[in-house]
Design a protein around this motif. Structure first.
Motif, mmCIF file in Angstrom:
data_model
loop_
_atom_site.group_PDB
_atom_site.id
_atom_site.type_symbol
_atom_site.label_atom_id
_atom_site.label_comp_id
_atom_site.label_asym_id
_atom_site.label_seq_id
_atom_site.Cartn_x
_atom_site.Cartn_y
_atom_site.Cartn_z
ATOM 1 N N TRP A 1 0.814 -1.203 0.000
ATOM 2 C CA TRP A 1 0.000 0.000 0.000
ATOM 3 C C TRP A 1 0.851 1.259 0.000
ATOM 4 C CZ3 TRP A 1 -4.816 1.017 -1.145
ATOM 5 C CH2 TRP A 1 -5.751 -0.033 -1.122
ATOM 6 N N ALA A 2 2.013 1.211 0.674
ATOM 7 C CA ALA A 2 2.889 2.391 0.681
ATOM 8 C C ALA A 2 3.389 2.700 -0.725
ATOM 9 C CB ALA A 2 4.057 2.169 1.636
ATOM 10 N N GLU A 3 3.812 1.692 -1.472
ATOM 11 C CA GLU A 3 4.274 1.910 -2.850
ATOM 12 C C GLU A 3 3.124 2.384 -3.743
ATOM 13 O OE1 GLU A 3 6.095 -1.634 -4.225
ATOM 14 O OE2 GLU A 3 7.804 -1.508 -2.849
ATOM 15 N N THR A 4 1.943 1.781 -3.497
ATOM 16 C CA THR A 4 0.792 2.184 -4.306
ATOM 17 C C THR A 4 0.456 3.650 -4.081
ATOM 18 O OG1 THR A 4 -0.108 -0.060 -4.227
ATOM 19 C CG2 THR A 4 -1.640 1.713 -4.776
ATOM 20 N N LEU A 5 0.416 4.062 -2.825
ATOM 21 C CA LEU A 5 0.115 5.455 -2.513
ATOM 22 C C LEU A 5 1.232 6.387 -2.964
ATOM 23 C CD1 LEU A 5 -1.406 4.987 1.070
ATOM 24 C CD2 LEU A 5 -2.650 5.444 -1.057
ATOM 25 N N TYR A 6 2.466 5.928 -2.806
ATOM 26 C CA TYR A 6 3.616 6.771 -3.194
ATOM 27 C C TYR A 6 3.651 7.013 -4.696
ATOM 28 C CZ TYR A 6 8.432 8.306 -3.789
ATOM 29 O OH TYR A 6 9.557 9.005 -4.146
ATOM 30 N N ASN A 7 3.301 5.982 -5.465
ATOM 31 C CA ASN A 7 3.330 6.111 -6.934
ATOM 32 C C ASN A 7 2.090 6.808 -7.473
ATOM 33 O OD1 ASN A 7 5.800 4.786 -7.104
ATOM 34 N ND2 ASN A 7 4.815 2.757 -7.185
ATOM 35 N N GLY A 8 1.138 7.154 -6.609
ATOM 36 C CA GLY A 8 -0.056 7.862 -7.053
ATOM 37 C C GLY A 8 -1.015 7.013 -7.834
ATOM 38 N N GLU A 9 -0.964 5.700 -7.660
ATOM 39 C CA GLU A 9 -1.839 4.818 -8.417
ATOM 40 C C GLU A 9 -3.271 4.875 -7.913
ATOM 41 O OE1 GLU A 9 -0.179 0.929 -8.353
ATOM 42 O OE2 GLU A 9 1.772 1.582 -9.135
ATOM 43 N N VAL A 10 -3.475 5.344 -6.667
ATOM 44 C CA VAL A 10 -4.808 5.461 -6.100
ATOM 45 C C VAL A 10 -5.139 6.948 -5.959
ATOM 46 C CG1 VAL A 10 -6.300 4.929 -4.142
ATOM 47 C CG2 VAL A 10 -4.553 3.283 -4.869
ATOM 48 N N ARG A 11 -6.216 7.384 -6.609
ATOM 49 C CA ARG A 11 -6.577 8.796 -6.563
ATOM 50 C C ARG A 11 -7.867 9.041 -5.792
ATOM 51 N NH1 ARG A 11 -3.321 11.463 -10.014
ATOM 52 N NH2 ARG A 11 -2.239 10.254 -11.617
ATOM 53 N N ASP A 12 -8.664 8.023 -5.663
ATOM 54 C CA ASP A 12 -9.911 8.169 -4.915
ATOM 55 C C ASP A 12 -9.593 8.331 -3.427
ATOM 56 O OD1 ASP A 12 -12.453 8.236 -4.046
ATOM 57 O OD2 ASP A 12 -12.990 6.169 -4.578
ATOM 58 N N ALA A 13 -10.208 9.355 -2.802
ATOM 59 C CA ALA A 13 -9.940 9.642 -1.387
ATOM 60 C C ALA A 13 -10.359 8.485 -0.494
ATOM 61 C CB ALA A 13 -10.658 10.920 -0.964
ATOM 62 N N GLU A 14 -11.429 7.798 -0.878
ATOM 63 C CA GLU A 14 -11.900 6.676 -0.064
ATOM 64 C C GLU A 14 -10.894 5.534 -0.090
ATOM 65 O OE1 GLU A 14 -14.416 4.942 2.627
ATOM 66 O OE2 GLU A 14 -14.557 6.964 1.756
ATOM 67 N N ASP A 15 -10.329 5.283 -1.263
ATOM 68 C CA ASP A 15 -9.321 4.229 -1.375
ATOM 69 C C ASP A 15 -8.029 4.599 -0.644
ATOM 70 O OD1 ASP A 15 -11.040 2.680 -2.823
ATOM 71 O OD2 ASP A 15 -10.267 3.328 -4.787
#
Length: 510
Positions: A309-323
């Motif tokens: 999840w840290a890599e996913t958030l760091y790379n900006g792959e998730v943009r939805d605030a809920e996710d």
């Protein structure tokens, strides 16, 4: 041609060096190949030394005891025979002297001749009648009358006028004899001496037979003791050797190896102890391996989630605030679980190394339990698990304890109720006074614990058949904390299903 002549010595030198290398290899490899045989010889040598030391000590002790017994018995028999013979001779001499006390020196010789002729034991005892000066005037051996005997018994009888006895070598015959001399006194005047003499040849022969018989019996006893000691040492040393070899195998890593029990004595008890130790070491080794594997897996799971999840958030792959919020929640939750696991391992390490300390102070046990209940109630609610707290209206006096450690116990047990009994949908918590104790019960409504696993559930690293996540040391830490508070922790199955943990703490204050 010259080059070929030069090559030939070089080739011969190479062959010589190769031969030397081969011989050196043989010399080096030969002892390596004989190490096992050498070890066996050393073991046999050590066992042989112990066996011989045992044999020598036992047999030597027995030999000394037998030698003392034979000597004492021989001396006792010899003294008995000698004293009996001396008493008989003294009695005969005393009687004979009394018969002639009414005769003068010139008149008692006629009666002495009659006494000699009528004496029944003259074949084995010589009777002599001596003058007041010690001259042999008459004897039962007619051909050797005359002369002075020259023995102390005669001189003592003449000088002190009393019965005297003597044993020793006859000056005239060099034969060992026993002699008893009694003075013959008429009206206070010494008129002669009656002397009884017997050879000790028969007594010496009899004593020789006694010594031989007792010595043979003693040697037989020593031989039997030797056989018994050999048998006993073998029956003891061989099992001890087997136990030693098994202990060495266990020390080198052959855990779980078992010895055959061949007797129900102390050796059998030792074999049972070695077998039990081997099984426990094997079990501990397997448990530790399983623990390392389990901890590695438990650590890897939250780390994987956190990293993912840290890599996913760091790379900006998730943009939805809920996710994003969901991912951050997972990171926080897994980090908390990882922290709890590390703290649990550190706590267990402190217990194992003896660095486990309590900060004891007066505390409100009910308030500490309610804090843990309120903390977990919301956490359980989110997971769809109902936490029912049966509050006790009775107030408890302050008890001596470490609030943080006891809260750790409460949280650990609530966490276990969630992991192992959460499928039941409910967890009950209660606190009650029972006698001199404060009793806290935490129950779940899950599948419970298999009966065969209950005796081991508080062992360190033990997880049993449970598939729930965990290190297997939480209950072991709780047990240590409760024992440090002079309390107890009991784990059992509740009626109607589920598992119940019972905590008992002394209710007295400081």
């Amino acid at each position: 041609m010259v080059q070929e002549e030069e090559k030939q010595p070089r080739q011969e030198g190479l062959k010589h060096r190769r031969k030397r290398k081969k011989s050196i290899r043989r010399k080096i490899s030969k002892p390596e190949g004989e190490k096992t045989e050498e070890k066996k010889r050393k073991k046999k040598h050590r066992h042989g030394l112990l066996r011989w030391r045992w044999l020598i000590n036992s047999v030597l002790t027995t030999f000394c005891i037998v030698a003392v017994a034979v000597t004492a018995l021989t001396l006792a028999i010899s003294n008995y025979y000698s004293s009996t013979m001396r008493a008989s001779l003294e009695s005969s001499a005393q009687t004979a002297a009394g018969m002639f006390q009414n005769f003068t020196e010139s008149t008692y010789l006629y009666s002495a001749r009659q006494f000699i002729n009528q004496f029944e034991d003259r074949d084995i005892i010589e009777v002599q009648f001596l003058s007041a000066t010690g001259w042999v005037r008459m004897t039962s051996l007619m051909d050797i009358s005359g002369g002075f005997p020259g023995t102390p018994d005669v001189a003592d009888a003449i000088q002190n006028r009393k019965l005297s006895s003597w044993s020793g070598e006859d000056p005239s015959t060099a034969d060992r004899i026993m002699a008893v001399s009694a003075p013959i006194i008429y009206n206070g005047t010494l008129v002669g001496v009656v002397r009884f003499v017997t050879s000790l040849r028969l007594l010496d022969a009899q004593m020789t037979r006694v010594v031989l018989i007792t010595s043979l019996v003693g040697l037989l006893i020593v031989a039997l003791m030797w056989v018994y000691t050999v048998y006993f040492s073998r029956s003891v040393l061989e099992p001890v050797s087997r136990v030693t070899e098994t202990a060495k195998r266990i020390a080198t890593g052959s855990y779980g190896v078992q010895l055959e029990k061949r007797s129900d004595d102390e050796i059998g008890d030792l074999v049972d102890a070695i077998n039990d130790m081997s099984l426990k070491i094997d079990q501990a080794e397997k448990t530790q391996s399983e623990f390392i594997s389990s901890v590695s897996h438990e650590l890897r799971t939250p780390l994987t989630a956190i990293n993912g999840w840290a890599e996913t958030l760091y790379n900006g792959e998730v943009r939805d605030a809920e996710d994003v919020k969901k991912g951050m929640g997972i990171i926080v939750s897994e980090a908390r679980r990882l922290t709890n696991m590390v703290e649990e391992l550190l706590e267990f390490s402190r217990i194992e190394t003896g660095r486990f300390n309590l900060s004891v102070e007066p505390m409100d046990i009910k308030a500490e339990l309610e804090d843990a209940v309120y903390t977990y109630r919301e956490f359980f609610r989110r997971k769809g698990l109902e936490l029912v707290y049966d509050e006790c209206e009775e107030e408890f006096p302050p008890i001596s304890g470490d609030p943080e450690r006891l809260r750790q116990v409460f949280c650990n047990l609530l966490d276990n109720a969630d992991k192992h009994g959460g499928s039941g949908g409910r967890v009950d918590v209660s606190i009650r006074p029972e006698g001199d104790d404060v009793v806290i019960r935490i129950r779940d409504y899950g599948p419970g614990v298999p009966e065969e696993e209950l005796p081991f559930i508080k062992y360190k690293f033990y997880k049993g058949s449970s598939k729930a996540r965990g290190s297997g040391i939480g209950l072991a830490v709780c047990e240590e904390i409760m024992q440090a508070h002079n309390g107890t922790l009991e784990i059992g199955n509740a009626e109607g299903g589920g598992c119940v943990a019972t905590l008992r703490l002394p209710a007295h204050g400081d």
